[in-house]
Design a protein around this motif. Structure first.
Motif, PDB file in Angstrom:
ATOM      1  N   ARG A 167      34.477  45.742  37.222  1.00  0.00           N
ATOM      2  CA  ARG A 167      34.976  47.121  37.256  1.00  0.00           C
ATOM      3  C   ARG A 167      34.574  47.317  38.903  1.00  0.00           C
ATOM      4  NH1 ARG A 167      37.635  45.309  34.109  1.00  0.00           N
ATOM      5  NH2 ARG A 167      38.938  46.308  33.091  1.00  0.00           N
ATOM      6  N   MET A 219      37.984  34.884  38.271  1.00  0.00           N
ATOM      7  CA  MET A 219      38.811  36.095  38.274  1.00  0.00           C
ATOM      8  C   MET A 219      38.133  37.769  38.733  1.00  0.00           C
ATOM      9  SD  MET A 219      40.970  34.671  34.526  1.00  0.00           S
ATOM     10  CE  MET A 219      41.502  36.111  34.243  1.00  0.00           C
ATOM     11  N   ARG A 235      38.339  37.827  42.092  1.00  0.00           N
ATOM     12  CA  ARG A 235      39.622  37.874  42.918  1.00  0.00           C
ATOM     13  C   ARG A 235      40.222  39.013  42.770  1.00  0.00           C
ATOM     14  NH1 ARG A 235      42.182  31.717  41.654  1.00  0.00           N
ATOM     15  NH2 ARG A 235      40.606  31.102  43.357  1.00  0.00           N
ATOM     16  N   ARG A 236      40.034  40.336  41.613  1.00  0.00           N
ATOM     17  CA  ARG A 236      40.539  41.670  41.478  1.00  0.00           C
ATOM     18  C   ARG A 236      39.612  42.590  42.012  1.00  0.00           C
ATOM     19  NH1 ARG A 236      37.863  40.075  35.984  1.00  0.00           N
ATOM     20  NH2 ARG A 236      36.874  41.910  35.621  1.00  0.00           N
TER      21      ARG A 236
END
Length: 405
Positions: free
Chosen positions: A240, A262, A265-266
């Motif tokens: 996170r 990924m 990108r988050r």
């Protein structure tokens, strides 16, 4: 422990050790206190400099009646110098070489499967695991004296996972004995040794099944083909806030690369600390073609310059609700993830994760050179050609072995 997720409990104590300078004194202290049994596996066993002190500790233990089993890899170590081999065996150390090369050497693809894990269990109660070989921090067999110490890590651990490590080492020991018996046509003894190996394997899996705060994650070519890579992918997928990976030979497959992209990108900050000092042509150059997609996604890449980076560690969300860290022998490249026997310890503990994170951040800030995406995109043609040649050779090697990555 399943292939995807290890369960954790509170019966472990895990201590982070950096370099041979921290590992060897702890290892020697444990060996000197051993009462019954020392099991030792390593890729490289080099008796130059500080490595000799580990060999001396093994011999001291054997002389006082401790059962001492040493397994070295047939490529990483090869034949020990005759003087040291004679001294070890003369002291009572039981020494075996994993998969000696033979006359055709590495021309046979099956010889590419190596014993790369670094494990030591003392009296069935204390485990050492990591990426550090028996090799002086300031010495390299190919390059001689190093100006700065090799950058690497190991752990010292007690608790449930020690049994799992001991059993898997005993399993390999008896399998090697079975092969020796079969070659010498002692077939009844070979069958007995194989039954012992099977029992050891079942005991190891039972030991891994309990809840643990720390877990031993193994990779082999039988039942545990992808456990280490899946452990990485699952942890990265759950990240996170932050992912930090330090890895010597970094050439992740498509699934692992996508997991990193990924995450970036988050909004997760992803930092990689990789080799900046040239060691091996294949591993160094083959990795570079994959950097582009990572840099484009916002992944930060730092190259460690003072000496050889040999670490195989990662820490995720050290200050978050679910801290995760791993220290072990497995690189994130096809040789480790598809062919070699590897061992990593995974720890879910805030203090441990924060300790490892602090050391990695310090290395990036003080000894790492951040890769500039524009400079990477504009690197010279000669370097691009070398990168592609190495990448192509790696893919060819995988095709020869029949592996997909």
């Amino acid at each position: 422990m399943t292939a995807l997720r290890a369960a954790f409990a509170n019966d472990h104590r895990v201590r982070l050790l950096q370099g041979a300078g921290e590992l060897f004194p702890a290892l020697i202290e444990a060996m000197d206190a051993a009462l019954a049994d020392i099991q030792f596996e390593t890729y490289i066993f080099d008796c130059t400099g500080a490595g000799a002190s580990v060999a001396e500790a093994l011999m001291r233990a054997a002389r006082r009646g401790v059962r001492t089993q040493l397994v070295v890899d047939g490529v990483g170590t090869g034949p020990l110098p005759p003087e040291w081999a004679a001294r070890l065996r003369g002291a009572g150390v039981h020494l075996r070489v994993y998969s000696p090369l033979g006359p055709l050497g590495l021309l046979l693809p099956q010889r590419w499967r190596r014993l790369h894990r670094k494990l030591c269990v003392v009296d069935g109660r204390l485990l050492f695991c990591g990426g550090i070989n028996v090799l002086d921090d300031f010495h390299d067999p190919n390059y001689g004296v190093l100006a700065a110490p090799r950058f690497d890590f190991a752990v010292q651990a007690t608790g449930s996972l020690v049994t799992a490590a001991s059993e898997t080492m005993e399993q390999l020991w008896w399998r090697m004995q079975a092969v020796r018996d079969a070659r010498q046509r002692r077939l009844p003894q070979a069958l007995q040794d194989l039954r012992a190996a099977s029992a050891a394997r079942d005991a190891a899996e039972a030991a891994c099944a309990g809840a643990m705060r720390a877990a031993l994650v193994l990779r082999d070519n039988v039942r545990n083909r992808s456990r280490i890579e899946k452990a990485y992918r699952r942890a990265i997928g759950a990240a996170r806030h932050e992912v930090i990976i330090a890895n010597a030979y970094f050439l992740p497959g498509g699934k692992l690369r996508r997991a990193l992209v990924m995450a970036a990108r988050r909004g997760v900050r992803v930092r990689l600390l990789l080799q900046g000092k040239y060691e091996y042509f294949m591993q160094y150059h083959a990795a570079r073609p994959v950097y582009g997609a990572l840099l484009e996604a916002g992944v930060e890449i730092y190259e460690y310059a003072p000496s050889f980076l040999h670490a195989k560690v990662a820490v995720i969300d050290a200050h978050g609700e679910r801290p995760w860290a791993t220290v072990g022998s497995s690189n994130l490249d096809p040789l480790s993830l598809l062919l070699a026997r590897e061992a990593n310890v995974v720890v879910e503990d805030a203090a441990f994760a924060q300790d490892l994170r602090q050391r990695l951040v310090h290395a990036m800030q003080n000894a790492g050179q951040r890769m500039d995406p524009a400079r990477y995109a504009g690197r010279p043609l000669r370097q691009r050609v070398l990168d592609r040649i190495a990448f192509g050779l790696m893919r060819l090697a995988l095709w020869v072995t029949g592996k997909q990555y």
